[in-house]
Design a protein around this motif. Sequence first.
Motif, PDB file in Angstrom:
ATOM      1  N   GLY A  45       0.795  -1.230   0.000  1.00  0.00           N
ATOM      2  CA  GLY A  45       0.000   0.000   0.000  1.00  0.00           C
ATOM      3  C   GLY A  45       0.820   1.269   0.000  1.00  0.00           C
ATOM      4  O   GLY A  45       0.263   2.375   0.051  1.00  0.00           O
ATOM      5  N   ALA A  46       2.140   1.162  -0.047  1.00  0.00           N
ATOM      6  CA  ALA A  46       3.016   2.339   0.002  1.00  0.00           C
ATOM      7  C   ALA A  46       3.368   2.825  -1.401  1.00  0.00           C
ATOM      8  O   ALA A  46       3.241   2.083  -2.378  1.00  0.00           O
ATOM      9  CB  ALA A  46       4.294   1.994   0.757  1.00  0.00           C
ATOM     10  N   GLY A  47       3.795   4.091  -1.459  1.00  0.00           N
ATOM     11  CA  GLY A  47       4.406   4.719  -2.627  1.00  0.00           C
ATOM     12  C   GLY A  47       4.155   4.062  -3.969  1.00  0.00           C
ATOM     13  O   GLY A  47       3.103   4.247  -4.589  1.00  0.00           O
ATOM     14  N   GLN A  48       5.131   3.270  -4.422  1.00  0.00           N
ATOM     15  CA  GLN A  48       5.061   2.651  -5.744  1.00  0.00           C
ATOM     16  C   GLN A  48       4.280   1.343  -5.752  1.00  0.00           C
ATOM     17  O   GLN A  48       4.203   0.662  -6.779  1.00  0.00           O
ATOM     18  CB  GLN A  48       6.483   2.394  -6.276  1.00  0.00           C
ATOM     19  CG  GLN A  48       7.345   3.637  -6.382  1.00  0.00           C
ATOM     20  CD  GLN A  48       6.854   4.609  -7.452  1.00  0.00           C
ATOM     21  OE1 GLN A  48       5.992   4.276  -8.247  1.00  0.00           O
ATOM     22  NE2 GLN A  48       7.398   5.804  -7.448  1.00  0.00           N
ATOM     23  N   VAL A  74      10.850 -13.074   2.239  1.00  0.00           N
ATOM     24  CA  VAL A  74       9.635 -13.854   2.489  1.00  0.00           C
ATOM     25  C   VAL A  74       8.421 -13.064   2.008  1.00  0.00           C
ATOM     26  O   VAL A  74       8.456 -11.838   1.918  1.00  0.00           O
ATOM     27  CB  VAL A  74       9.457 -14.207   3.991  1.00  0.00           C
ATOM     28  CG1 VAL A  74      10.623 -15.035   4.513  1.00  0.00           C
ATOM     29  CG2 VAL A  74       9.270 -12.959   4.845  1.00  0.00           C
ATOM     30  N   PHE A  75       7.361 -13.790   1.697  1.00  0.00           N
ATOM     31  CA  PHE A  75       6.062 -13.160   1.504  1.00  0.00           C
ATOM     32  C   PHE A  75       5.430 -12.987   2.887  1.00  0.00           C
ATOM     33  O   PHE A  75       5.478 -13.907   3.710  1.00  0.00           O
ATOM     34  CB  PHE A  75       5.162 -14.021   0.621  1.00  0.00           C
ATOM     35  CG  PHE A  75       5.690 -14.204  -0.775  1.00  0.00           C
ATOM     36  CD1 PHE A  75       5.953 -13.105  -1.581  1.00  0.00           C
ATOM     37  CD2 PHE A  75       5.926 -15.475  -1.291  1.00  0.00           C
ATOM     38  CE1 PHE A  75       6.441 -13.266  -2.877  1.00  0.00           C
ATOM     39  CE2 PHE A  75       6.420 -15.646  -2.579  1.00  0.00           C
ATOM     40  CZ  PHE A  75       6.676 -14.544  -3.364  1.00  0.00           C
ATOM     41  N   ALA A  76       4.859 -11.813   3.125  1.00  0.00           N
ATOM     42  CA  ALA A  76       4.328 -11.499   4.453  1.00  0.00           C
ATOM     43  C   ALA A  76       2.859 -11.124   4.337  1.00  0.00           C
ATOM     44  O   ALA A  76       2.515 -10.127   3.687  1.00  0.00           O
ATOM     45  CB  ALA A  76       5.122 -10.359   5.084  1.00  0.00           C
ATOM     46  N   ARG A  77       2.017 -11.928   4.962  1.00  0.00           N
ATOM     47  CA  ARG A  77       0.576 -11.720   4.835  1.00  0.00           C
ATOM     48  C   ARG A  77       0.048 -10.861   5.970  1.00  0.00           C
ATOM     49  O   ARG A  77       0.373 -11.086   7.139  1.00  0.00           O
ATOM     50  CB  ARG A  77      -0.148 -13.066   4.820  1.00  0.00           C
ATOM     51  CG  ARG A  77      -1.607 -12.957   4.415  1.00  0.00           C
ATOM     52  CD  ARG A  77      -2.218 -14.301   4.087  1.00  0.00           C
ATOM     53  NE  ARG A  77      -1.693 -14.889   2.864  1.00  0.00           N
ATOM     54  CZ  ARG A  77      -2.038 -14.507   1.640  1.00  0.00           C
ATOM     55  NH1 ARG A  77      -2.907 -13.521   1.469  1.00  0.00           N
ATOM     56  NH2 ARG A  77      -1.524 -15.105   0.591  1.00  0.00           N
ATOM     57  N   LEU A  78      -0.765  -9.863   5.599  1.00  0.00           N
ATOM     58  CA  LEU A  78      -1.385  -8.956   6.568  1.00  0.00           C
ATOM     59  C   LEU A  78      -2.891  -9.181   6.563  1.00  0.00           C
ATOM     60  O   LEU A  78      -3.526  -9.123   5.504  1.00  0.00           O
ATOM     61  CB  LEU A  78      -1.111  -7.502   6.173  1.00  0.00           C
ATOM     62  CG  LEU A  78      -0.320  -6.627   7.143  1.00  0.00           C
ATOM     63  CD1 LEU A  78       1.084  -7.180   7.295  1.00  0.00           C
ATOM     64  CD2 LEU A  78      -0.257  -5.196   6.634  1.00  0.00           C
ATOM     65  N   ASP A  79      -3.471  -9.422   7.736  1.00  0.00           N
ATOM     66  CA  ASP A  79      -4.923  -9.569   7.861  1.00  0.00           C
ATOM     67  C   ASP A  79      -5.594  -8.205   7.943  1.00  0.00           C
ATOM     68  O   ASP A  79      -4.978  -7.216   8.365  1.00  0.00           O
ATOM     69  CB  ASP A  79      -5.274 -10.369   9.117  1.00  0.00           C
ATOM     70  CG  ASP A  79      -5.038 -11.864   8.923  1.00  0.00           C
ATOM     71  OD1 ASP A  79      -4.924 -12.299   7.764  1.00  0.00           O
ATOM     72  OD2 ASP A  79      -4.954 -12.580   9.937  1.00  0.00           O
ATOM     73  N   ALA A  80      -6.883  -8.169   7.599  1.00  0.00           N
ATOM     74  CA  ALA A  80      -7.636  -6.911   7.643  1.00  0.00           C
ATOM     75  C   ALA A  80      -7.695  -6.323   9.044  1.00  0.00           C
ATOM     76  O   ALA A  80      -7.742  -5.100   9.215  1.00  0.00           O
ATOM     77  CB  ALA A  80      -9.046  -7.140   7.105  1.00  0.00           C
ATOM     78  N   ALA A  81      -7.670  -7.173  10.062  1.00  0.00           N
ATOM     79  CA  ALA A  81      -7.788  -6.693  11.440  1.00  0.00           C
ATOM     80  C   ALA A  81      -6.468  -6.178  12.002  1.00  0.00           C
ATOM     81  O   ALA A  81      -6.447  -5.583  13.092  1.00  0.00           O
ATOM     82  CB  ALA A  81      -8.314  -7.823  12.335  1.00  0.00           C
ATOM     83  N   PHE A  82      -5.394  -6.349  11.267  1.00  0.00           N
ATOM     84  CA  PHE A  82      -4.068  -6.122  11.830  1.00  0.00           C
ATOM     85  C   PHE A  82      -3.843  -4.691  12.311  1.00  0.00           C
ATOM     86  O   PHE A  82      -3.295  -4.467  13.381  1.00  0.00           O
ATOM     87  CB  PHE A  82      -2.994  -6.497  10.792  1.00  0.00           C
ATOM     88  CG  PHE A  82      -1.589  -6.331  11.302  1.00  0.00           C
ATOM     89  CD1 PHE A  82      -1.050  -7.244  12.200  1.00  0.00           C
ATOM     90  CD2 PHE A  82      -0.817  -5.261  10.901  1.00  0.00           C
ATOM     91  CE1 PHE A  82       0.244  -7.084  12.676  1.00  0.00           C
ATOM     92  CE2 PHE A  82       0.471  -5.099  11.366  1.00  0.00           C
ATOM     93  CZ  PHE A  82       1.000  -6.017  12.260  1.00  0.00           C
ATOM     94  N   SER A  98      -2.638  -2.317   2.734  1.00  0.00           N
ATOM     95  CA  SER A  98      -1.664  -3.386   2.487  1.00  0.00           C
ATOM     96  C   SER A  98      -2.170  -4.762   2.895  1.00  0.00           C
ATOM     97  O   SER A  98      -1.378  -5.708   3.022  1.00  0.00           O
ATOM     98  CB  SER A  98      -0.362  -3.073   3.232  1.00  0.00           C
ATOM     99  OG  SER A  98       0.167  -1.836   2.822  1.00  0.00           O
ATOM    100  N   VAL A  99      -3.489  -4.883   3.101  1.00  0.00           N
ATOM    101  CA  VAL A  99      -4.057  -6.188   3.433  1.00  0.00           C
ATOM    102  C   VAL A  99      -3.768  -7.163   2.299  1.00  0.00           C
ATOM    103  O   VAL A  99      -3.903  -6.827   1.121  1.00  0.00           O
ATOM    104  CB  VAL A  99      -5.574  -6.061   3.680  1.00  0.00           C
ATOM    105  CG1 VAL A  99      -6.239  -7.433   3.770  1.00  0.00           C
ATOM    106  CG2 VAL A  99      -5.831  -5.258   4.956  1.00  0.00           C
ATOM    107  N   GLY A 100      -3.345  -8.358   2.664  1.00  0.00           N
ATOM    108  CA  GLY A 100      -2.995  -9.360   1.662  1.00  0.00           C
ATOM    109  C   GLY A 100      -1.508  -9.667   1.703  1.00  0.00           C
ATOM    110  O   GLY A 100      -0.887  -9.645   2.771  1.00  0.00           O
ATOM    111  N   LEU A 101      -0.932  -9.913   0.531  1.00  0.00           N
ATOM    112  CA  LEU A 101       0.450 -10.374   0.444  1.00  0.00           C
ATOM    113  C   LEU A 101       1.411  -9.203   0.244  1.00  0.00           C
ATOM    114  O   LEU A 101       1.279  -8.434  -0.704  1.00  0.00           O
ATOM    115  CB  LEU A 101       0.579 -11.350  -0.726  1.00  0.00           C
ATOM    116  CG  LEU A 101       1.615 -12.469  -0.602  1.00  0.00           C
ATOM    117  CD1 LEU A 101       1.359 -13.321   0.650  1.00  0.00           C
ATOM    118  CD2 LEU A 101       1.599 -13.340  -1.840  1.00  0.00           C
ATOM    119  N   ASN A 102       2.372  -9.090   1.166  1.00  0.00           N
ATOM    120  CA  ASN A 102       3.418  -8.085   1.109  1.00  0.00           C
ATOM    121  C   ASN A 102       4.769  -8.789   1.008  1.00  0.00           C
ATOM    122  O   ASN A 102       4.827 -10.007   0.862  1.00  0.00           O
ATOM    123  CB  ASN A 102       3.352  -7.201   2.357  1.00  0.00           C
ATOM    124  CG  ASN A 102       2.044  -6.438   2.457  1.00  0.00           C
ATOM    125  OD1 ASN A 102       1.913  -5.331   1.966  1.00  0.00           O
ATOM    126  ND2 ASN A 102       1.046  -7.055   3.094  1.00  0.00           N
TER     127      ASN A 102
END
Length: 266
Positions: A45-48, A74-82, A98-102
């Motif tokens: 969800g950042a910049g680019q 690594v792929f880092a998963r963020l939940d909506a509640a995070f 940024s919810v989803g795969l980062n």
Amino acid sequence: MSDSSQHQPRTVQVTRYVTPLREGGSLPAIAEADDGFLYALKFRGAGQGVKALIAELIGGEIARTLGLKIPEIVFARLDAAFGRTEPDEEIQDLLKASVGLNLALHYLSGAITYDPAVTTVAPRLASEIVWLDCLLTNVDRTPRNTNMLTWRQELWLIDHGASLYFHHSWQNWEEQSRRPFVQIKDHVLLRQAAELEAVDKEFQALLTPARIQAIVHLIPDEWLTDGAADGTAAERRQVYFQFLTSRIAASDIFVKAAQDARKSLI
């Protein structure tokens, strides 16, 4: 952390936002994951957006193939509640976007930023890093911002998100794949890069089309189609493959440009 050329990134679940890493538009952060390790987390969800994550993934895995030191990716998963309990509104907005795969890199605790005034890099290693950054069109390895860390007396490469800038427009990528990388004149290690010709031959042999294909297949489909007005994930992945293989095949162009830029420094 594996240096294997067959490295397959793990997927972790982000459990705790620890602290922002630095000021700036992208707001990367130190975060903890469900495996108990700390990571330098780069947010979709950042910049680019996801393009910076794609460049980070491709650049890091190419560097790993070439035997350079890269923290585990690594792929880092963020939940909506995070992010709901995050008091900082700007950070909360970033987490929501940024919810989803980062993407994240293993956090090298105790590492210090490489300082060219303190540490001299050997010609061979300097040439390897300059060659890599010419291939990736990485504009972000300058004396002002070296994007290298010294950890356990070794040099580690980080932050390849500003690489592969052709993908911000997708125009003339075939032509761009064969262009010299003029920004190499600002590279922090160019002066020491005296072995570019030898490195070029060895690295061309390592970066086979099959290896590049394997690396671009690591890119998640959801990143390739995020915000895309046209083109399927497979079509976009193929462009990355063609751009990189074309650039490797024409590496003598960017090697000569780097050698010419170096002559003006020595």
